[in-house]
Design a protein around this motif. Structure first.
Motif, PDB file in Angstrom:
ATOM      1  N   MET A  45       0.839  -1.171   0.000  1.00  0.00           N
ATOM      2  CA  MET A  45       0.000   0.000   0.000  1.00  0.00           C
ATOM      3  C   MET A  45       0.889   1.239   0.000  1.00  0.00           C
ATOM      4  N   ASN A  46       0.680   2.128  -0.930  1.00  0.00           N
ATOM      5  CA  ASN A  46       1.451   3.360  -1.046  1.00  0.00           C
ATOM      6  C   ASN A  46       0.640   4.499  -0.427  1.00  0.00           C
ATOM      7  N   SER A  47       0.983   4.855   0.794  1.00  0.00           N
ATOM      8  CA  SER A  47       0.240   5.893   1.503  1.00  0.00           C
ATOM      9  C   SER A  47       0.995   7.212   1.428  1.00  0.00           C
ATOM     10  N   LYS A  48       0.260   8.281   1.182  1.00  0.00           N
ATOM     11  CA  LYS A  48       0.866   9.614   1.116  1.00  0.00           C
ATOM     12  C   LYS A  48       0.678  10.368   2.430  1.00  0.00           C
ATOM     13  N   ARG A  49       0.380   9.650   3.476  1.00  0.00           N
ATOM     14  CA  ARG A  49       0.188  10.272   4.779  1.00  0.00           C
ATOM     15  C   ARG A  49       1.538  10.717   5.342  1.00  0.00           C
ATOM     16  N   PRO A  50       1.543  11.751   6.177  1.00  0.00           N
ATOM     17  CA  PRO A  50       2.816  12.209   6.755  1.00  0.00           C
ATOM     18  C   PRO A  50       3.419  11.150   7.667  1.00  0.00           C
ATOM     19  N   VAL A  51       4.728  11.052   7.606  1.00  0.00           N
ATOM     20  CA  VAL A  51       5.437  10.076   8.422  1.00  0.00           C
ATOM     21  C   VAL A  51       5.881  10.716   9.737  1.00  0.00           C
ATOM     22  N   ASN A  52       6.320  11.966   9.674  1.00  0.00           N
ATOM     23  CA  ASN A  52       6.828  12.658  10.845  1.00  0.00           C
ATOM     24  C   ASN A  52       5.707  13.480  11.468  1.00  0.00           C
ATOM     25  N   LEU A  53       5.255  13.089  12.636  1.00  0.00           N
ATOM     26  CA  LEU A  53       4.193  13.832  13.302  1.00  0.00           C
ATOM     27  C   LEU A  53       4.707  14.574  14.529  1.00  0.00           C
ATOM     28  N   ASP A  54       5.972  14.943  14.529  1.00  0.00           N
ATOM     29  CA  ASP A  54       6.545  15.724  15.615  1.00  0.00           C
ATOM     30  C   ASP A  54       6.062  17.162  15.464  1.00  0.00           C
ATOM     31  N   LEU A  55       5.190  17.598  16.395  1.00  0.00           N
ATOM     32  CA  LEU A  55       4.577  18.921  16.275  1.00  0.00           C
ATOM     33  C   LEU A  55       5.581  20.063  16.366  1.00  0.00           C
ATOM     34  N   SER A  56       6.739  19.809  16.971  1.00  0.00           N
ATOM     35  CA  SER A  56       7.732  20.878  17.084  1.00  0.00           C
ATOM     36  C   SER A  56       8.409  21.182  15.751  1.00  0.00           C
ATOM     37  N   THR A  57       8.291  20.288  14.781  1.00  0.00           N
ATOM     38  CA  THR A  57       8.914  20.524  13.471  1.00  0.00           C
ATOM     39  C   THR A  57       7.928  21.076  12.453  1.00  0.00           C
ATOM     40  N   ILE A  58       6.658  21.139  12.800  1.00  0.00           N
ATOM     41  CA  ILE A  58       5.639  21.621  11.879  1.00  0.00           C
ATOM     42  C   ILE A  58       5.487  23.129  12.037  1.00  0.00           C
ATOM     43  N   GLN A  59       5.509  23.852  10.924  1.00  0.00           N
ATOM     44  CA  GLN A  59       5.311  25.293  10.930  1.00  0.00           C
ATOM     45  C   GLN A  59       3.820  25.573  10.771  1.00  0.00           C
ATOM     46  N   PHE A  60       3.192  26.052  11.836  1.00  0.00           N
ATOM     47  CA  PHE A  60       1.780  26.389  11.767  1.00  0.00           C
ATOM     48  C   PHE A  60       1.614  27.778  11.177  1.00  0.00           C
ATOM     49  N   PRO A  61       0.606  27.990  10.315  1.00  0.00           N
ATOM     50  CA  PRO A  61       0.348  29.347   9.823  1.00  0.00           C
ATOM     51  C   PRO A  61      -0.243  30.207  10.937  1.00  0.00           C
ATOM     52  N   LEU A  62      -0.161  31.517  10.773  1.00  0.00           N
ATOM     53  CA  LEU A  62      -0.623  32.449  11.796  1.00  0.00           C
ATOM     54  C   LEU A  62      -2.096  32.257  12.166  1.00  0.00           C
ATOM     55  N   PRO A  63      -3.007  32.020  11.207  1.00  0.00           N
ATOM     56  CA  PRO A  63      -4.395  31.782  11.620  1.00  0.00           C
ATOM     57  C   PRO A  63      -4.547  30.552  12.526  1.00  0.00           C
ATOM     58  N   ALA A  64      -3.764  29.527  12.304  1.00  0.00           N
ATOM     59  CA  ALA A  64      -3.825  28.341  13.163  1.00  0.00           C
ATOM     60  C   ALA A  64      -3.303  28.668  14.556  1.00  0.00           C
ATOM     61  N   LEU A  65      -2.233  29.435  14.632  1.00  0.00           N
ATOM     62  CA  LEU A  65      -1.681  29.806  15.937  1.00  0.00           C
ATOM     63  C   LEU A  65      -2.653  30.666  16.734  1.00  0.00           C
ATOM     64  N   THR A  66      -3.317  31.613  16.054  1.00  0.00           N
ATOM     65  CA  THR A  66      -4.271  32.446  16.775  1.00  0.00           C
ATOM     66  C   THR A  66      -5.467  31.625  17.244  1.00  0.00           C
ATOM     67  N   SER A  67      -5.855  30.633  16.476  1.00  0.00           N
ATOM     68  CA  SER A  67      -6.956  29.767  16.891  1.00  0.00           C
ATOM     69  C   SER A  67      -6.558  28.911  18.097  1.00  0.00           C
ATOM     70  N   ILE A  68      -5.340  28.403  18.095  1.00  0.00           N
ATOM     71  CA  ILE A  68      -4.860  27.595  19.221  1.00  0.00           C
ATOM     72  C   ILE A  68      -4.752  28.453  20.480  1.00  0.00           C
ATOM     73  N   VAL A  69      -4.205  29.665  20.342  1.00  0.00           N
ATOM     74  CA  VAL A  69      -4.073  30.559  21.497  1.00  0.00           C
ATOM     75  C   VAL A  69      -5.451  30.985  21.997  1.00  0.00           C
ATOM     76  N   HIS A  70      -6.425  31.108  21.084  1.00  0.00           N
ATOM     77  CA  HIS A  70      -7.797  31.428  21.490  1.00  0.00           C
ATOM     78  C   HIS A  70      -8.338  30.348  22.427  1.00  0.00           C
ATOM     79  N   ARG A  71      -8.077  29.097  22.115  1.00  0.00           N
ATOM     80  CA  ARG A  71      -8.520  28.008  22.980  1.00  0.00           C
ATOM     81  C   ARG A  71      -7.780  28.025  24.318  1.00  0.00           C
TER      82      ARG A  71
END
Length: 125
Positions: free
Chosen positions: A1-27
């Motif tokens: 099975m050839n899956s295109k899902r991400p292999v690395n799920l380390d959140l510290s290496t993912i660059q979140f866009p500003l709208p995502a960061l403001t939504s997370i900080v809102h919570r």
């Protein structure tokens, strides 16, 4: 099975866009405000219990560094949560739901919140 899902799920290496960061900080600020109700209800109860209780709360907010820090922290959380909530309400009525509109509203949220936090700091200190 050839899956295109991400292999690395380390959140510290993912660059979140500003709208995502403001939504997370809102919570996060919502949780801070919920926990901060403990301080707010204590201060309200103490200040309404007697004139001496009111004087002690007033004195604590005027002279105690920790009380001022907590008050400023709660006001800061409230300011950001309020501004981000307005942003989310605008999204709910289909204003600025494009990618560019989301980034622009996130930038406005950060700037307006920073101004309100600075004003709250000036008012508390």
């Amino acid at each position: 099975m050839n899956s295109k899902r991400p292999v690395n799920l380390d959140l510290s290496t993912i660059q979140f866009p500003l709208p995502a960061l403001t939504s997370i900080v809102h919570r996060i600020t919502g949780v801070i405000l919920f926990i901060g109700l403990i301080f707010g209800f204590w201060a309200l109860d103490a200040s309404l219990s007697s004139p001496e209780g009111f004087a002690s709360v007033k004195d604590a907010l005027a002279t105690n560094f920790l009380a001022k820090l907590i008050a400023w922290g709660l006001l800061s959380a409230l300011a950001f949560h309020f501004v981000a909530g307005i942003k989310h309400l605008l999204m709910d009525i289909d204003i600025g739901v494009t990618l560019e509109g989301g980034v622009k509203k996130a930038q406005i949220t950060v700037v307006v919140s920073a101004l309100l936090i600075i004003l709250a700091g000036v008012w508390v200190w």
